[in-house]
Design an enzyme around this catalytic site. Structure first.
Site, PDB file in Angstrom:
ATOM      1  CB  CYS A 268     -10.893 -22.777  16.437  1.00  0.00           C
ATOM      2  SG  CYS A 268     -10.873 -23.235  14.698  1.00  0.00           S
TER       3      CYS A 268
ATOM      4  CB  CYS B 262      -7.964 -24.452  15.273  1.00  0.00           C
ATOM      5  SG  CYS B 262      -8.578 -22.945  14.500  1.00  0.00           S
TER       6      CYS B 262
END
Length: 104
Positions: free
Chosen positions: A29, A32
């Site tokens: 991600c 993230c």
């Protein structure tokens, strides 16, 4: 305090006491990866007043499902084991600090 990496098995214990910011994330991600250094800085600033816990949604699907995590990063604030707030996506450190301050 150091950031805690939680698992399905340890999650309830990891959020049981005090104010805890839980980051639901995954290695693939992009946002993230962007928020990870922000959380490191925030952890240093908190100086033990709150805990930051990270949960890899790929390896801990049970916990992610329990809290209905549909997109990542999702950050949940727990107070004494109960979820009290939620924020989705990348946010600057100041916004995360304000979110935690509401519950301390």
């Amino acid at each position: 305090m150091a950031i805690v990496y939680s698992t399905d098995e340890s999650f309830q214990q990891d959020v049981a006491e005090g104010v805890v910011l839980v980051d639901f994330w995954a290695t693939w991600c992009g946002p993230c990866k962007m928020i990870a250094p922000v959380l490191e800085e925030l952890d240093a600033d908190l100086d033990g007043k709150a805990t930051i816990v990270k949960v890899d949604v790929d390896q801990n699907q049970e916990t992610a499902a329990q809290f209905g995590i549909m997109s990542i990063p999702t950050l949940l604030v727990f107070k004494d084991g109960k979820p009290v707030d939620k924020i989705v996506g990348f946010h600057p450190k100041e916004a995360l600090a304000d979110l935690l301050a509401k519950h301390m």
